[in-house]
Design a protein around this motif. Structure first.
Motif, PDB file in Angstrom:
ATOM      1  N   GLY A  16      56.683 -42.598 -35.178  1.00  0.00           N
ATOM      2  CA  GLY A  16      57.011 -41.240 -34.736  1.00  0.00           C
ATOM      3  C   GLY A  16      56.058 -40.168 -35.199  1.00  0.00           C
ATOM      4  N   VAL A  17      54.767 -40.449 -35.251  1.00  0.00           N
ATOM      5  CA  VAL A  17      53.774 -39.468 -35.702  1.00  0.00           C
ATOM      6  C   VAL A  17      53.405 -38.520 -34.558  1.00  0.00           C
ATOM      7  CG1 VAL A  17      51.397 -39.156 -36.489  1.00  0.00           C
ATOM      8  CG2 VAL A  17      52.838 -40.913 -37.527  1.00  0.00           C
ATOM      9  N   SER A  18      53.439 -37.233 -34.838  1.00  0.00           N
ATOM     10  CA  SER A  18      53.068 -36.217 -33.840  1.00  0.00           C
ATOM     11  C   SER A  18      52.147 -35.189 -34.478  1.00  0.00           C
ATOM     12  CB  SER A  18      54.313 -35.510 -33.299  1.00  0.00           C
ATOM     13  OG  SER A  18      55.221 -36.419 -32.690  1.00  0.00           O
ATOM     14  N   PHE A  19      51.096 -34.807 -33.783  1.00  0.00           N
ATOM     15  CA  PHE A  19      50.228 -33.715 -34.223  1.00  0.00           C
ATOM     16  C   PHE A  19      49.348 -33.293 -33.050  1.00  0.00           C
ATOM     17  CE2 PHE A  19      47.896 -37.586 -35.356  1.00  0.00           C
ATOM     18  CZ  PHE A  19      46.638 -37.359 -34.785  1.00  0.00           C
ATOM     19  N   GLU A  20      48.636 -32.180 -33.222  1.00  0.00           N
ATOM     20  CA  GLU A  20      47.757 -31.656 -32.180  1.00  0.00           C
ATOM     21  C   GLU A  20      46.402 -31.313 -32.778  1.00  0.00           C
ATOM     22  OE1 GLU A  20      50.064 -28.330 -30.906  1.00  0.00           O
ATOM     23  OE2 GLU A  20      51.051 -29.453 -29.292  1.00  0.00           O
ATOM     24  N   VAL A  21      45.360 -31.486 -31.972  1.00  0.00           N
ATOM     25  CA  VAL A  21      44.006 -31.082 -32.346  1.00  0.00           C
ATOM     26  C   VAL A  21      43.552 -30.061 -31.313  1.00  0.00           C
ATOM     27  CG1 VAL A  21      41.638 -31.806 -32.780  1.00  0.00           C
ATOM     28  CG2 VAL A  21      43.531 -33.347 -33.341  1.00  0.00           C
ATOM     29  N   TRP A  22      43.206 -28.867 -31.779  1.00  0.00           N
ATOM     30  CA  TRP A  22      42.855 -27.769 -30.882  1.00  0.00           C
ATOM     31  C   TRP A  22      41.349 -27.517 -30.907  1.00  0.00           C
ATOM     32  CZ3 TRP A  22      46.586 -25.389 -27.949  1.00  0.00           C
ATOM     33  CH2 TRP A  22      47.917 -25.654 -28.299  1.00  0.00           C
ATOM     34  N   PRO A  23      40.774 -27.024 -29.796  1.00  0.00           N
ATOM     35  CA  PRO A  23      39.354 -26.660 -29.790  1.00  0.00           C
ATOM     36  C   PRO A  23      39.070 -25.592 -30.838  1.00  0.00           C
ATOM     37  CG  PRO A  23      40.244 -26.689 -27.547  1.00  0.00           C
ATOM     38  CD  PRO A  23      41.410 -26.823 -28.479  1.00  0.00           C
ATOM     39  N   GLY A  24      37.995 -25.780 -31.590  1.00  0.00           N
ATOM     40  CA  GLY A  24      37.594 -24.793 -32.571  1.00  0.00           C
ATOM     41  C   GLY A  24      38.415 -24.778 -33.839  1.00  0.00           C
ATOM     42  N   ARG A  25      39.244 -25.828 -34.061  1.00  0.00           N
ATOM     43  CA  ARG A  25      40.074 -25.858 -35.262  1.00  0.00           C
ATOM     44  C   ARG A  25      39.992 -27.226 -35.925  1.00  0.00           C
ATOM     45  NH1 ARG A  25      45.925 -23.457 -33.773  1.00  0.00           N
ATOM     46  NH2 ARG A  25      46.182 -23.794 -36.015  1.00  0.00           N
ATOM     47  N   VAL A  26      40.300 -27.257 -37.212  1.00  0.00           N
ATOM     48  CA  VAL A  26      40.284 -28.498 -37.978  1.00  0.00           C
ATOM     49  C   VAL A  26      41.715 -28.857 -38.358  1.00  0.00           C
ATOM     50  CG1 VAL A  26      39.455 -29.675 -40.051  1.00  0.00           C
ATOM     51  CG2 VAL A  26      37.992 -27.990 -38.908  1.00  0.00           C
ATOM     52  N   THR A  27      42.124 -30.054 -37.960  1.00  0.00           N
ATOM     53  CA  THR A  27      43.420 -30.598 -38.350  1.00  0.00           C
ATOM     54  C   THR A  27      43.167 -31.769 -39.292  1.00  0.00           C
ATOM     55  OG1 THR A  27      44.449 -29.985 -36.248  1.00  0.00           O
ATOM     56  CG2 THR A  27      45.550 -31.700 -37.544  1.00  0.00           C
ATOM     57  N   ALA A  28      43.908 -31.842 -40.384  1.00  0.00           N
ATOM     58  CA  ALA A  28      43.691 -32.898 -41.377  1.00  0.00           C
ATOM     59  C   ALA A  28      44.901 -33.815 -41.452  1.00  0.00           C
ATOM     60  CB  ALA A  28      43.419 -32.292 -42.747  1.00  0.00           C
ATOM     61  N   LEU A  29      44.625 -35.131 -41.535  1.00  0.00           N
ATOM     62  CA  LEU A  29      45.646 -36.123 -41.850  1.00  0.00           C
ATOM     63  C   LEU A  29      45.414 -36.571 -43.283  1.00  0.00           C
ATOM     64  CD1 LEU A  29      45.782 -38.473 -38.698  1.00  0.00           C
ATOM     65  CD2 LEU A  29      47.170 -36.459 -39.203  1.00  0.00           C
ATOM     66  N   VAL A  30      46.412 -36.406 -44.124  1.00  0.00           N
ATOM     67  CA  VAL A  30      46.282 -36.815 -45.519  1.00  0.00           C
ATOM     68  C   VAL A  30      47.456 -37.724 -45.875  1.00  0.00           C
ATOM     69  CG1 VAL A  30      45.057 -34.705 -46.159  1.00  0.00           C
ATOM     70  CG2 VAL A  30      47.532 -34.786 -46.390  1.00  0.00           C
ATOM     71  N   GLY A  31      47.269 -38.496 -46.909  1.00  0.00           N
ATOM     72  CA  GLY A  31      48.308 -39.420 -47.344  1.00  0.00           C
ATOM     73  C   GLY A  31      47.696 -40.570 -48.114  1.00  0.00           C
ATOM     74  N   ALA A  32      48.543 -41.366 -48.731  1.00  0.00           N
ATOM     75  CA  ALA A  32      48.081 -42.491 -49.534  1.00  0.00           C
ATOM     76  C   ALA A  32      47.394 -43.530 -48.669  1.00  0.00           C
ATOM     77  CB  ALA A  32      49.260 -43.127 -50.270  1.00  0.00           C
ATOM     78  N   SER A  33      46.605 -44.401 -49.290  1.00  0.00           N
ATOM     79  CA  SER A  33      45.978 -45.500 -48.574  1.00  0.00           C
ATOM     80  C   SER A  33      47.063 -46.351 -47.916  1.00  0.00           C
ATOM     81  CB  SER A  33      45.164 -46.367 -49.539  1.00  0.00           C
ATOM     82  OG  SER A  33      44.166 -45.595 -50.160  1.00  0.00           O
ATOM     83  N   GLY A 216      53.596 -44.417 -42.854  1.00  0.00           N
ATOM     84  CA  GLY A 216      53.562 -44.343 -41.400  1.00  0.00           C
ATOM     85  C   GLY A 216      54.352 -43.220 -40.780  1.00  0.00           C
ATOM     86  N   GLN A 217      54.939 -42.343 -41.590  1.00  0.00           N
ATOM     87  CA  GLN A 217      55.742 -41.246 -41.064  1.00  0.00           C
ATOM     88  C   GLN A 217      55.219 -39.907 -41.561  1.00  0.00           C
ATOM     89  OE1 GLN A 217      59.721 -42.339 -42.402  1.00  0.00           O
ATOM     90  NE2 GLN A 217      60.206 -43.154 -40.369  1.00  0.00           N
ATOM     91  N   VAL A 218      55.426 -38.859 -40.758  1.00  0.00           N
ATOM     92  CA  VAL A 218      55.064 -37.510 -41.171  1.00  0.00           C
ATOM     93  C   VAL A 218      56.144 -36.989 -42.106  1.00  0.00           C
ATOM     94  CG1 VAL A 218      54.642 -35.143 -40.412  1.00  0.00           C
ATOM     95  CG2 VAL A 218      53.823 -37.052 -39.020  1.00  0.00           C
ATOM     96  N   ILE A 219      55.763 -36.659 -43.332  1.00  0.00           N
ATOM     97  CA  ILE A 219      56.738 -36.152 -44.300  1.00  0.00           C
ATOM     98  C   ILE A 219      56.581 -34.654 -44.532  1.00  0.00           C
ATOM     99  CG2 ILE A 219      56.982 -38.362 -45.465  1.00  0.00           C
ATOM    100  CD1 ILE A 219      55.147 -37.245 -47.693  1.00  0.00           C
ATOM    101  N   ASP A 220      55.465 -34.081 -44.065  1.00  0.00           N
ATOM    102  CA  ASP A 220      55.272 -32.635 -44.199  1.00  0.00           C
ATOM    103  C   ASP A 220      54.108 -32.224 -43.312  1.00  0.00           C
ATOM    104  OD1 ASP A 220      55.730 -30.072 -45.031  1.00  0.00           O
ATOM    105  OD2 ASP A 220      55.406 -30.477 -47.170  1.00  0.00           O
ATOM    106  N   SER A 221      54.108 -30.989 -42.891  1.00  0.00           N
ATOM    107  CA  SER A 221      52.995 -30.444 -42.126  1.00  0.00           C
ATOM    108  C   SER A 221      52.996 -28.939 -42.274  1.00  0.00           C
ATOM    109  CB  SER A 221      53.092 -30.841 -40.643  1.00  0.00           C
ATOM    110  OG  SER A 221      54.241 -30.280 -40.045  1.00  0.00           O
ATOM    111  N   GLY A 222      51.840 -28.350 -42.063  1.00  0.00           N
ATOM    112  CA  GLY A 222      51.708 -26.905 -42.201  1.00  0.00           C
ATOM    113  C   GLY A 222      50.319 -26.549 -42.681  1.00  0.00           C
ATOM    114  N   GLY A 223      50.194 -25.439 -43.399  1.00  0.00           N
ATOM    115  CA  GLY A 223      48.907 -25.019 -43.926  1.00  0.00           C
ATOM    116  C   GLY A 223      48.517 -25.814 -45.154  1.00  0.00           C
TER     117      GLY A 223
END
Length: 512
Positions: A16-33, A216-223
């Motif tokens: 159930g992973v959801s996110f967006e990548v926008w033109p001119g912006r940087v989106t980061a995926l972080v988390g443990a190995s 494998g799951q999104v536990i937080d998102s934001g700035g």
């Protein structure tokens, strides 16, 4: 990307992973190995590992790349021209038999015939665009330089979305700071960037949106404020004085026969039992070549390498006992594993071959050591391609540790690790030090090197320019390079507490 799912048989990799990548912006995926970052990112290209099934919705530039049935026919159309991917381990994307110029020009002809984009891509990746660079093979570059070559390959495609998997791996703080500037420029030009990284300082400097994954799951998102706190490490123990266990004297090395293309120039290094010597410097300065010379893997060298006062020959001439006593953990670990065999068996093989353990005892010790480093028995029983970069990095360390070495040469062994993984590695190596193991720690994270080392050596263009206690080198640097590295490292918060300033300057007088 909406509700992405990825399974391998009955194992859920992403849920159930959801996110967006926008033109001119940087989106980061972080988390443990192993949290699902790379699996999620590759889904943007409609790609997945062997035996992995994708589902959910992935749309790129108006084209459906993944739907409920998995990757669609449109996936092949977005790869390269719309979405370009730079892998975590650059060695896997570089052809060792081809000069880098030939590879880049082939991509240029494929995606932008008639246009000259190679020089532009090289400059954006912070590489020289001269003829000498283009004529070199991948093995003639350092690990950090190969990382930038892989980025140049991706940029040659002129994509709309750039996926960067651990782009700061193997980069010194100066180059890393330049990388931030280059990526900011690329984003300002309208490029959408998806950044996968354990380098939280890099994420804080670049990303407007951070997505935190766990199991494998999104536990937080934001700035950037959703990112974990900085790592704190224990201070290193002070080793007892004594004679050097491993010593390099007047060591010089080159890439070609007869001393052509020299990399190291008359380097001296000594490490005592229970001591950790940290080696820092810019990418391409000769740190990995020094490590390979100590491990016997680089034969084109002059000078002397001594173990307990006895000459240590190149690897092919070393005895089984000499091989056991000096172990090397590779910077690019994926290429050091056999893809056809489970990882735990390859780790156990070290104890069988070098210590004479039977299969059952070696397997038991391998599983226990891997678990100590946070790699479960289920994960370790898989082939290397099914492990994340951080899991494989820890497996490579476990493989070397199972030899019970007297000297352990560690080349960038935490670059693919999150803070928890780094802590587990440092704790294990601290125990080995307490038992008398000598460590040579090569790294670009100055805070981490200062926290784990008893002595720091700074190398610039193959020469030792400064050395001494970390408290002195990291707070009162005398060489221009050390000052620049420390200044550039202020990009974000350090990974370790400040090193206390000494009352007196006990710096070695053997600086060059």
């Amino acid at each position: 990307m909406r509700c992405l799912g990825a399974t391998a048989g009955s194992v859920i990799l992403v849920d159930g992973v959801s996110f967006e990548v926008w033109p001119g912006r940087v989106t980061a995926l972080v988390g443990a190995s192993g949290s699902g970052k790379t699996t999620s990112a590759l889904a943007l290209l409609g790609e997945h590992g062997n035996g992995v099934h994708l589902e959910g919705t992935v749309e790129v530039a108006g084209q459906m790349v993944v739907d409920s049935n998995g990757p669609t026919a449109a996936a092949s159309a977005v790869r390269g021209r719309v979405v370009a991917y730079m892998p975590q381990h650059p060695g896997s994307s570089l052809n060792p038999a081809r000069r880098i110029g030939a590879t880049l020009r082939e991509l240029e002809r494929l995606h932008h015939p008639g246009e000259a984009v190679v020089q532009e891509a090289l400059r954006a990746a912070q590489l020289p665009d001269d003829r000498d660079t283009l004529r070199r093979f991948p093995h003639q570059f350092s690990g950090g330089q190969r990382q930038r070559i892989a980025m140049a390959q991706a940029l040659t495609c002129r994509p709309k979305v750039l996926v960067l998997d651990e782009p700061s791996t193997g980069l010194d703080s100066i180059t890393r700071l330049q990388l931030v500037s280059e990526l900011q420029d690329l984003a300002r030009s309208g490029l959408g960037i998806l950044l996968l990284s354990h380098d939280l300082d890099l994420v804080r400097a670049l990303a407007e949106q951070a997505v935190v994954l766990s199991a494998g799951q999104v536990i937080d998102s934001g700035g950037p404020d959703v990112l974990p706190a900085a790592l704190e490490l224990p201070a290193p123990t002070t080793p007892s004085p004594g004679e050097p266990l491993l010593q390099a004297m007047n060591l010089s090395a080159s890439l070609r026969p007869r001393g052509r293309d020299p990399i190291l120039h008359e380097v001296d290094l000594a490490v005592r039992p229970g001591q950790c010597v940290g080696v820092v410097g810019r990418s391409g300065s000769g740190k990995t070549t020094l490590a390979r010379c100590l491990a016997g893997l680089h034969e084109r060298h002059t000078g002397r390498i001594l173990l307990d006062g006895d000459e240590l020959p190149v690897l092919r001439k070393r005895s089984l006992e000499q091989n056991r006593r000096v172990q090397y953990v590779w910077q690019e670990v994926r290429g050091s594993f056999d893809e056809r065999r489970p990882v735990d068996q390859q780790v156990a093989r070290t104890a069988q071959r070098l210590r004479g353990l039977d299969t059952k005892a070696a397997q038991s010790e391998a599983v226990a050591t891997l678990a100590r480093l946070g790699v479960s028995a289920i994960t370790a029983a898989r082939p290397p391609s099914r492990l994340s970069g951080g899991e494989l990095q820890r497996a490579a360390l476990a493989r070397a540790v199972l030899a019970h070495p007297d000297v352990l040469v560690c080349d960038e062994i935490t670059t693919a690790l999150d803070d928890r993984g780094t802590t587990l590695v440092v704790e294990l190596l601290s125990e080995l030090k307490d038992r008398g193991t000598a460590l040579v720690w090569i790294g670009h994270d100055l805070g981490l090197v200062a926290a784990v080392s008893d002595h720091v050596v700074v190398i610039d263009t193959g020469r030792v320019v400064e050395q001494g206690p970390p408290a002195t080198v990291m707070t009162q640097p005398e060489s221009e390079l050390a000052r620049r590295l420390l200044s550039a490292a202020q990009l974000g918060r350090p990974h370790s507490p400040p090193v206390p300033t000494p009352d007196t300057d006990t710096r070695s007088e053997s600086r060059r």
